[in-house]
Design a protein around this motif. Structure first.
Motif, mmCIF file in Angstrom:
data_model
loop_
_atom_site.group_PDB
_atom_site.id
_atom_site.type_symbol
_atom_site.label_atom_id
_atom_site.label_comp_id
_atom_site.label_asym_id
_atom_site.label_seq_id
_atom_site.Cartn_x
_atom_site.Cartn_y
_atom_site.Cartn_z
ATOM 1 N N SER A 1 18.664 12.436 24.823
ATOM 2 C CA SER A 1 17.972 13.200 23.786
ATOM 3 C C SER A 1 17.279 12.220 22.854
ATOM 4 O O SER A 1 17.578 11.019 22.866
ATOM 5 N N GLY A 2 16.348 12.736 22.065
ATOM 6 C CA GLY A 2 15.719 11.926 21.034
ATOM 7 C C GLY A 2 14.292 11.516 21.295
ATOM 8 O O GLY A 2 13.677 10.860 20.450
ATOM 9 N N GLY A 3 13.750 11.871 22.445
ATOM 10 C CA GLY A 3 12.365 11.498 22.716
ATOM 11 C C GLY A 3 11.400 12.273 21.840
ATOM 12 O O GLY A 3 11.778 13.206 21.123
ATOM 13 N N GLY A 4 10.139 11.863 21.884
ATOM 14 C CA GLY A 4 9.134 12.567 21.100
ATOM 15 C C GLY A 4 7.828 11.819 21.051
ATOM 16 O O GLY A 4 7.626 10.834 21.760
ATOM 17 N N LEU A 5 6.948 12.294 20.179
ATOM 18 C CA LEU A 5 5.626 11.696 19.985
ATOM 19 C C LEU A 5 5.622 10.952 18.655
ATOM 20 O O LEU A 5 5.926 11.537 17.607
ATOM 21 N N VAL A 6 5.284 9.661 18.714
ATOM 22 C CA VAL A 6 5.232 8.845 17.508
ATOM 23 C C VAL A 6 3.940 8.032 17.524
ATOM 24 O O VAL A 6 3.234 8.003 18.525
ATOM 25 N N LEU B 1 12.007 4.992 16.871
ATOM 26 C CA LEU B 1 12.590 6.176 17.495
ATOM 27 C C LEU B 1 13.939 5.784 18.067
ATOM 28 O O LEU B 1 14.105 4.660 18.561
ATOM 29 N N THR C 1 5.039 3.990 26.119
ATOM 30 C CA THR C 1 4.989 5.387 26.542
ATOM 31 C C THR C 1 5.532 5.525 27.958
ATOM 32 O O THR C 1 5.026 4.913 28.894
ATOM 33 N N THR D 1 13.990 11.513 29.121
ATOM 34 C CA THR D 1 13.389 12.068 27.906
ATOM 35 C C THR D 1 12.057 11.351 27.665
ATOM 36 O O THR D 1 11.959 10.139 27.814
ATOM 37 N N GLN D 2 11.047 12.115 27.325
ATOM 38 C CA GLN D 2 9.698 11.582 27.183
ATOM 39 C C GLN D 2 9.505 10.930 25.821
ATOM 40 O O GLN D 2 9.826 11.523 24.782
ATOM 41 N N VAL D 3 8.963 9.718 25.850
ATOM 42 C CA VAL D 3 8.550 9.014 24.638
ATOM 43 C C VAL D 3 7.059 8.743 24.756
ATOM 44 O O VAL D 3 6.618 8.124 25.738
ATOM 45 N N THR D 4 6.302 9.207 23.796
ATOM 46 C CA THR D 4 4.861 8.995 23.787
ATOM 47 C C THR D 4 4.473 8.315 22.486
ATOM 48 O O THR D 4 4.820 8.788 21.401
#
Length: 124
Positions: A7-12, A18, A91, A118-121
């Protein structure tokens, strides 16, 4: 069997931080190493970091050393990846993995259990 949930991915944005988490359940007593890998579009899965489940060795990929930190909370059966000064090249889909062997490894094929990713962008 060991189950891993990231958990914890996102767009930054570039330069942001992150933190990813990976909760382990099941036969966690069989884990000796936890690792993070990542996979960018159309690329293979790349090693990021690994850490001994009960302490011991920690190792980072050169591309993240000094920016990323792997840590764990054994009481919570959770491993973390703190990512600082993020860049667009970071990313990827980030995967948590567990290894039963007592030997440290950076090889994808030598990890026994995997999370769903989990996606990190990171935007420029």
């Amino acid at each position: 069997q060991v189950q891993l949930v990231e958990s914890g991915g996102g767009l930054v944005q570039t330069g942001d931080s992150l933190s990813l988490s990976c909760a382990a359940s099941g036969r966690t007593f069989s884990i000796n190493y936890m690792g993070w890998f990542r996979q960018a579009p159309a690329q293979g899965r790349e090693f990021v970091a690994t850490n001994g489940w009960s302490g011991g060795l920690t190792y980072y990929a050169a591309s993240v050393k000094g920016r990323f930190t792997i840590s764990r909370d054994n009481a919570k059966n959770t491993v973390y990846l703190q990512m600082n000064n993020l860049k667009p090249v970071d990313t990827s889909v980030y995967y948590c993995a567990a290894r039963s062997s007592v030997w440290l490894s950076m090889a994808e094929g030598e990890y026994d259990y995997w999370g769903q990713g989990t996606q990190v962008t990171v935007s420029s």
